[in-house]
Design a protein around this motif. Structure first.
Motif, short mmCIF file in Angstrom:
data_model
loop_
_atom_site.label_atom_id
_atom_site.label_comp_id
_atom_site.label_asym_id
_atom_site.label_seq_id
_atom_site.Cartn_x
_atom_site.Cartn_y
_atom_site.Cartn_z
N GLU A 27 0.82 -1.21 0.00
CA GLU A 27 0.00 0.00 0.00
C GLU A 27 0.86 1.26 0.00
N LEU A 28 2.01 1.20 0.67
CA LEU A 28 2.94 2.32 0.64
C LEU A 28 3.43 2.57 -0.78
N LEU A 29 3.84 1.51 -1.46
CA LEU A 29 4.31 1.65 -2.83
C LEU A 29 3.17 2.06 -3.77
N ALA A 30 1.98 1.55 -3.54
CA ALA A 30 0.84 1.89 -4.40
C ALA A 30 0.57 3.38 -4.39
N GLN A 31 0.67 4.01 -3.22
CA GLN A 31 0.43 5.45 -3.14
C GLN A 31 1.53 6.23 -3.85
N VAL A 32 2.74 5.74 -3.77
CA VAL A 32 3.85 6.40 -4.47
C VAL A 32 3.65 6.29 -5.99
N LEU A 33 3.27 5.13 -6.46
CA LEU A 33 3.03 4.95 -7.90
C LEU A 33 1.88 5.84 -8.37
N SER A 34 0.84 5.92 -7.57
CA SER A 34 -0.29 6.80 -7.92
C SER A 34 0.16 8.25 -7.99
N GLY A 35 0.98 8.65 -7.04
CA GLY A 35 1.48 10.02 -7.04
C GLY A 35 2.34 10.32 -8.24
N GLY A 51 7.62 -12.53 3.33
CA GLY A 51 6.41 -12.04 3.99
C GLY A 51 5.63 -11.08 3.11
N GLU A 52 5.34 -9.92 3.62
CA GLU A 52 4.52 -8.95 2.90
C GLU A 52 5.23 -8.36 1.68
N GLN A 53 6.51 -8.60 1.54
CA GLN A 53 7.26 -8.12 0.38
C GLN A 53 7.68 -9.26 -0.54
N SER A 54 7.05 -10.39 -0.42
CA SER A 54 7.52 -11.59 -1.12
C SER A 54 6.87 -11.81 -2.47
N GLY A 55 5.74 -11.21 -2.74
CA GLY A 55 4.95 -11.60 -3.90
C GLY A 55 4.96 -10.62 -5.05
N THR A 56 6.15 -10.25 -5.57
CA THR A 56 6.27 -9.24 -6.62
C THR A 56 5.51 -7.99 -6.18
N PRO A 57 6.05 -7.25 -5.20
CA PRO A 57 5.31 -6.13 -4.63
C PRO A 57 4.95 -5.04 -5.63
N GLY A 58 5.77 -4.87 -6.68
CA GLY A 58 5.44 -3.87 -7.68
C GLY A 58 4.15 -4.20 -8.41
N ARG A 59 3.93 -5.48 -8.71
CA ARG A 59 2.70 -5.91 -9.38
C ARG A 59 1.49 -5.67 -8.46
N HIS A 60 1.61 -6.08 -7.21
CA HIS A 60 0.51 -5.90 -6.29
C HIS A 60 0.22 -4.41 -6.05
N ALA A 61 1.27 -3.61 -5.96
CA ALA A 61 1.08 -2.17 -5.75
C ALA A 61 0.39 -1.53 -6.96
N TRP A 62 0.78 -1.96 -8.13
CA TRP A 62 0.17 -1.44 -9.37
C TRP A 62 -1.33 -1.77 -9.39
N LEU A 63 -1.66 -3.00 -9.04
CA LEU A 63 -3.07 -3.40 -9.02
C LEU A 63 -3.83 -2.68 -7.92
N SER A 64 -3.19 -2.53 -6.76
CA SER A 64 -3.84 -1.83 -5.65
C SER A 64 -4.13 -0.38 -6.00
N GLY A 104 -5.14 0.64 -8.73
CA GLY A 104 -6.24 0.69 -9.67
C GLY A 104 -5.83 0.82 -11.12
N PHE A 105 -4.57 0.55 -11.42
CA PHE A 105 -4.05 0.73 -12.78
C PHE A 105 -4.30 -0.51 -13.64
N PRO A 106 -4.14 -0.38 -14.97
CA PRO A 106 -4.48 -1.48 -15.88
C PRO A 106 -3.72 -2.77 -15.59
N VAL A 107 -4.43 -3.89 -15.69
CA VAL A 107 -3.82 -5.19 -15.42
C VAL A 107 -2.83 -5.59 -16.50
N SER A 108 -2.81 -4.86 -17.61
CA SER A 108 -1.92 -5.19 -18.73
C SER A 108 -0.46 -4.86 -18.46
#
Length: 379
Positions: free
Chosen positions: A17-25, A49-62, A64-68
């Motif tokens: 969620e921290l990264l998602a807000q930065v990407l949105s900004g 743990g919370e940083q294990s699952g390709t965090p950039g992908r999850h942040a991008w999806l969080s 609200g950006f295109p799944v492509s």
């Protein structure tokens, strides 16, 4: 970029969620269509743990950006974020990307340093057989201080200066462009750095005991004059950062004014025993590739993992200390591992823009005796 101290204001946020807000900004500031981004490259050290699952992908999806749009995670220890920038630039130069986001992430509150290698030996028997003398980074910093004849007072003075510079830059508004306000789950907005201690003094730092002088270490290195303390070492931090990188042609098509161009980059390996001195050969290599002399560089960022690191680099290159980490370094602004390369990049660009400088250089020391270096030109 958002930055907070461990257990501080950003700690309630899931790293994604921290990264998602930065990407949105970042997307919002530049007014781009997120669907046109080719890839999202994120540096992260603690991939567990919370940083294990390709965090950039999850942040991008969080966000609200295109799944492509895909993402990948990059790890080169403390240089992971800078390596993300390097790979992004190289992808554009190769024609693989037109527009790409390079970033970094580390929530050291939620994934403390070393979590991903807890109760394990990542080096293996072959490395230990070849290099039986390997030590921790803290002891390596002590050995560097000894090799370059750096006094405790010089280390502490750099630390005081780091906090003073960061505080002055913050008060002058020079850090504002680097920061994206972060909204916590409870609605509180975080828009300032937590790690700066403007009241730090030589007198206060002189009272701190060496941090790595255990009984075992003292026995192994009986003649070492222990000098590295919590006060002259980088502070841990929670942070995420991102940069938008694209080809000159795509920037022109979108009507965007580039802030800088990438001149050259380099990576280097060095003695894994001293570990943190790779910044010296990496700097020589990147200057050679850029066809520039150190005197032509206006500002330099050397990651303040420990105060002995930038001072050792300065001993080699004789660079003006006023233009080295001009807005403070990791001792004051924090060292969020995978995000630190992005932080240095933001500080370097801010220093160049605030003084109309032309060339800037940044370099990161990394565990295992590695380093990244990069030269940019302000436009």
């Amino acid at each position: 970029m958002g930055r907070g101290k461990p257990g501080g204001l950003l700690s309630p946020l899931h790293p994604v969620e921290l990264l998602a807000q930065v990407l949105s900004g970042l997307v919002g500031r530049n007014g781009i269509d997120p669907g046109q981004v080719d890839d999202v490259l994120i540096g992260c050290v603690g991939q567990v743990g919370e940083q294990s699952g390709t965090p950039g992908r999850h942040a991008w999806l969080s966000a609200g950006f295109p799944v492509s749009v895909p993402s990948t995670t990059i790890e080169r220890r403390c240089g992971s974020g800078q390596q993300a920038i390097d790979f992004a630039v190289q992808g554009v130069q190769a024609g693989a990307y037109d527009m790409v986001i390079a970033g970094g992430l580390e929530s050291m509150s939620r994934i403390p340093m070393g979590t991903n290698r807890k109760d394990s030996d990542p080096a293996g028997p072959g490395v230990h057989a070849r290099f039986p003398e390997l030590v921790s980074q803290g002891i390596a910093a002590e050995l560097i201080a000894e090799k370059f004849s750096l006094s405790r007072s010089a280390l502490d003075a750099l630390s005081v200066d780091s906090h003073a510079r960061a505080d002055a830059a913050a008060r002058a508004g020079l850090l504002n462009s680097q920061i994206i306000p972060i909204i916590r789950p409870d609605g509180v907005t975080v828009s300032t750095d937590e790690t700066i201690r403007p009241n730090t003094s030589l007198e206060v730092l002189a009272q701190l005991e060496p941090a790595f002088a255990t009984d075992e270490a003292r026995t192994r290195f009986p003649s070492l004059d222990w000098k590295i303390t919590a006060g002259n070492s980088s502070s841990f931090a929670d942070a995420a950062g991102a940069a938008l990188i694209m080809s000159e042609e795509r920037a022109a098509q979108l009507g965007l004014q580039p802030r800088a161009r990438f001149v050259a980059s380099a990576v280097a390996g060095d003695d894994p025993f001293l570990m943190l001195t790779g910044i010296i050969p990496a700097t020589h290599r990147v200057l050679e590739r850029a066809k520039l002399a150190i005197k032509e560089i206006d500002y330099v960022e050397v990651n303040e993992a420990f105060a002995s690191v930038p001072l050792a680099w300065q001993s080699e290159f004789g660079f003006d200390h006023q233009r080295l980490n001009a807005h403070g370094g990791a001792i004051a602004l924090g060292h969020p591992l995978g995000a630190s390369g992005i932080r240095l990049f933001a500080s370097l660009l801010s220093s160049l823009e605030s003084t109309h400088g032309r060339y800037g250089l940044q370099t990161m020391c990394e565990a295992g005796g590695m380093a990244n270096a990069m030269v940019i030109e302000r436009l």
